[in-house]
Scaffold this motif. Structure first.
Motif, PDB file in Angstrom:
ATOM      1  N   ILE A  13      12.243  -0.488  -0.245  1.00 23.48           N
ATOM      2  CA  ILE A  13      11.343   0.707  -0.143  1.00 23.48           C
ATOM      3  C   ILE A  13       9.986   0.303  -0.351  1.00 23.48           C
ATOM      4  O   ILE A  13       9.211   1.088   0.223  1.00 23.48           O
ATOM      5  CB  ILE A  13      12.249   1.602  -1.202  1.00 23.48           C
ATOM      6  N   TRP A  14       9.804  -0.200  -1.419  1.00 20.03           N
ATOM      7  CA  TRP A  14       8.329  -0.674  -1.396  1.00 20.03           C
ATOM      8  C   TRP A  14       7.696  -1.173  -0.463  1.00 20.03           C
ATOM      9  O   TRP A  14       6.645  -0.858  -0.074  1.00 20.03           O
ATOM     10  CB  TRP A  14       8.164  -1.429  -2.871  1.00 20.03           C
ATOM     11  N   LEU A  15       8.133  -2.178   0.211  1.00 20.59           N
ATOM     12  CA  LEU A  15       7.692  -2.660   1.519  1.00 20.59           C
ATOM     13  C   LEU A  15       7.603  -1.876   2.273  1.00 20.59           C
ATOM     14  O   LEU A  15       6.476  -1.760   3.238  1.00 20.59           O
ATOM     15  CB  LEU A  15       8.539  -3.905   1.614  1.00 20.59           C
ATOM     16  N   THR A  16       8.514  -1.008   2.697  1.00 23.30           N
ATOM     17  CA  THR A  16       8.292   0.201   3.726  1.00 23.30           C
ATOM     18  C   THR A  16       7.120   0.825   3.449  1.00 23.30           C
ATOM     19  O   THR A  16       6.375   1.352   4.409  1.00 23.30           O
ATOM     20  CB  THR A  16       9.673   0.673   3.927  1.00 23.30           C
ATOM     21  N   VAL A  17       7.129   1.432   2.235  1.00 22.33           N
ATOM     22  CA  VAL A  17       5.865   2.179   1.838  1.00 22.33           C
ATOM     23  C   VAL A  17       4.774   1.622   1.994  1.00 22.33           C
ATOM     24  O   VAL A  17       3.697   2.182   2.734  1.00 22.33           O
ATOM     25  CB  VAL A  17       6.102   2.709   0.515  1.00 22.33           C
ATOM     26  N   ALA A  18       4.325   0.298   1.867  1.00 19.29           N
ATOM     27  CA  ALA A  18       3.232  -0.402   2.089  1.00 19.29           C
ATOM     28  C   ALA A  18       2.896  -0.488   3.563  1.00 19.29           C
ATOM     29  O   ALA A  18       1.640  -0.440   3.997  1.00 19.29           O
ATOM     30  CB  ALA A  18       3.498  -1.926   1.323  1.00 19.29           C
ATOM     31  N   VAL A  19       3.890  -0.856   4.263  1.00 18.38           N
ATOM     32  CA  VAL A  19       3.939  -1.094   5.772  1.00 18.38           C
ATOM     33  C   VAL A  19       3.549   0.028   6.400  1.00 18.38           C
ATOM     34  O   VAL A  19       2.246   0.362   7.094  1.00 18.38           O
ATOM     35  CB  VAL A  19       5.243  -1.506   6.298  1.00 18.38           C
TER      36      VAL A  19
END
Length: 119
Positions: free
Chosen positions: A18-24
């Motif tokens: 989820i954090w990776l998706t938010v960053a992308v």
């Protein structure tokens, strides 16, 4: 077959995804739209809400957890129903009424739920 601790690694991986998706998504938004005041205010706000949700879900217990969940829900609804129309320049009276009603209903439900359900 040990059930102990089996859900923790899966939840940890989900949180990391989820954090990776938010960053992308934030990076793509900034690359496509450029830097503006709205983006520079919204992205840290969403990250702070993400950390708040993670804190509430991992480090609090009932009954405090349910009250904090209601507060987070009210904050997100305030952003969607009141702040977003203000940024767009449209009327926010209906959004303000909806935000007040949904928030009051959520807090009332949490209050009565916590009074009637055993810990």
């Amino acid at each position: 077959m040990s059930v102990e601790g089996s859900s923790r690694p899966a939840l940890s991986r989900i949180r990391q995804l989820i954090w990776l998706t938010v960053a992308v998504v934030a990076a793509v938004h900034l690359l496509r739209q450029g830097f503006d005041v709205f983006s520079l205010a919204l992205i840290p706000t969403l990250v702070a809400l993400g950390f708040a949700v993670q804190y509430v879900e991992t480090r609090t217990v009932r009954p405090r957890r349910n009250y904090l969940r209601a507060a987070l829900m009210s904050t997100v609804l305030g952003l969607v129903l009141v702040a977003a129309p203000l940024v767009m320049g449209s009327g926010f009276a209906v959004g303000l009424i909806l935000w007040g009603g949904f928030s009051a209903a959520g807090f009332a439900w949490v209050h009565f739920y916590e009074r009637t359900e055993p810990l």
